[in-house]
Design an enzyme around this catalytic site. Structure first.
Site, PDB file in Angstrom:
ATOM      1  N   ASN A 103      -9.335   8.447   3.383  1.00 47.23           N
ATOM      2  CA  ASN A 103      -8.230   8.892   4.233  1.00 47.23           C
ATOM      3  C   ASN A 103      -7.111   7.862   4.174  1.00 47.23           C
ATOM      4  O   ASN A 103      -7.368   6.684   3.924  1.00 47.23           O
ATOM      5  CB  ASN A 103      -8.706   9.043   5.681  1.00 47.23           C
ATOM      6  N   HIS A 105      -4.007   6.363   6.622  1.00 47.79           N
ATOM      7  CA  HIS A 105      -3.563   6.368   8.009  1.00 47.79           C
ATOM      8  C   HIS A 105      -2.319   5.487   8.134  1.00 47.79           C
ATOM      9  O   HIS A 105      -2.298   4.377   7.596  1.00 47.79           O
ATOM     10  CB  HIS A 105      -4.680   5.846   8.928  1.00 47.79           C
ATOM     11  N   SER A 132      -2.970   2.116   5.865  1.00 49.35           N
ATOM     12  CA  SER A 132      -4.317   1.744   5.425  1.00 49.35           C
ATOM     13  C   SER A 132      -4.984   2.923   4.735  1.00 49.35           C
ATOM     14  O   SER A 132      -4.888   4.060   5.201  1.00 49.35           O
ATOM     15  CB  SER A 132      -5.205   1.386   6.638  1.00 49.35           C
ATOM     16  N   ASP A 141     -10.344   7.593  12.387  1.00 55.02           N
ATOM     17  CA  ASP A 141      -9.483   6.534  11.851  1.00 55.02           C
ATOM     18  C   ASP A 141     -10.127   5.156  11.908  1.00 55.02           C
ATOM     19  O   ASP A 141      -9.439   4.141  12.085  1.00 55.02           O
ATOM     20  CB  ASP A 141      -8.122   6.504  12.592  1.00 55.02           C
TER      21      ASP A 141
END
Ligand code: GRF
Length: 212
Positions: A103, A105, A132, A141
């Protein structure tokens, strides 16, 4: 050659950065939980299968997650990349793709998880902000960090100018992280540590552009 499935919900600028990065793998499909996501058109224009899977058509999060996993597996993904995918994924889904689910973020995690990161950074008065890439774990997250980029917060910044400065860095670090994975250099150990093999790990995983 390894293959990637990219999940989106909207604009798709990170998707575009990945499509244009000439990655050492194939982008097998782009899946959006929102049919109107402009990123779907970007995928098609790059000759990549674009799939719309509207979460509102499913009775529960679990049912949607199962349909999503079936679609991902149909494309034989070695890596699943969340690129502005704005839907929380259930624990079972996250466990199923453990170690191959990334992911991005828009903050320097672990600060500012969740939404409205740029507004919160401005309100907190931080002088350094950023983005990040992390492996996804069940907690939102969080999860082991692969690479970060830092940017200055300037006196005249508003949410838009700060977001734009961070986004430019997102477009650098996400293709880098995906490239490492596809090259077989990036791994999540059973103990939950990120291992980046070969030279330059310390310097490669932090990008801090010079102050202009
Ligand atoms: C990015 O800021 C990403 O970090 C966040 O959502 C935004 C998506 O933008 N998770 P885009 O769709 O990639 O342009």
């Amino acid at each position: 050659m390894k293959s990637v499935v990219i999940l989106i919900s909207g604009r798709g600028s990170n998707l575009l950065a990945l499509l244009e990065a000439q990655l050492p793998g194939s982008i097998a499909a782009v899946i959006s939980n929102r049919p109107e996501a402009t990123g779907l058109e970007l995928a098609r224009s790059h000759g990549v299968a674009a799939v719309s899977l509207d979460h509102r058509r499913y009775a529960s999060r679990e049912e949607f997650d199962l349909a999503l996993a079936a679609e991902i597996d149909r494309h034989g993904a070695d890596l699943v990349v969340l690129a502005g995918f704005m839907r929380i994924l259930g624990d079972a889904f996250v466990r199923r793709y453990s170690g191959r689910l990334l992911n991005i973020h828009p903050s320097l995690l672990p600060v500012f998880p969740g939404l409205d990161t740029h507004a919160r950074a401005l309100a907190a008065g931080v002088k350094i902000h950023g983005c990040s890439v992390h492996f996804v774990t069940p907690a939102l997250d969080s999860g082991p960090i692969v690479i970060q980029a830092a940017v200055p917060v300037l006196g005249l910044d508003d949410e838009q100018t700060l977001a734009a400065r961070v986004l430019a860095q997102e477009h650098r670090i996400y293709p880098q992280a995906v490239r490492w994975f596809l090259e077989g250099r990036l791994e999540l150990t059973a103990a939950g540590r990120v291992v980046l093999s070969d030279e330059g790990e310390a310097s490669a995983s932090l990008i801090a552009p010079a102050l202009g």
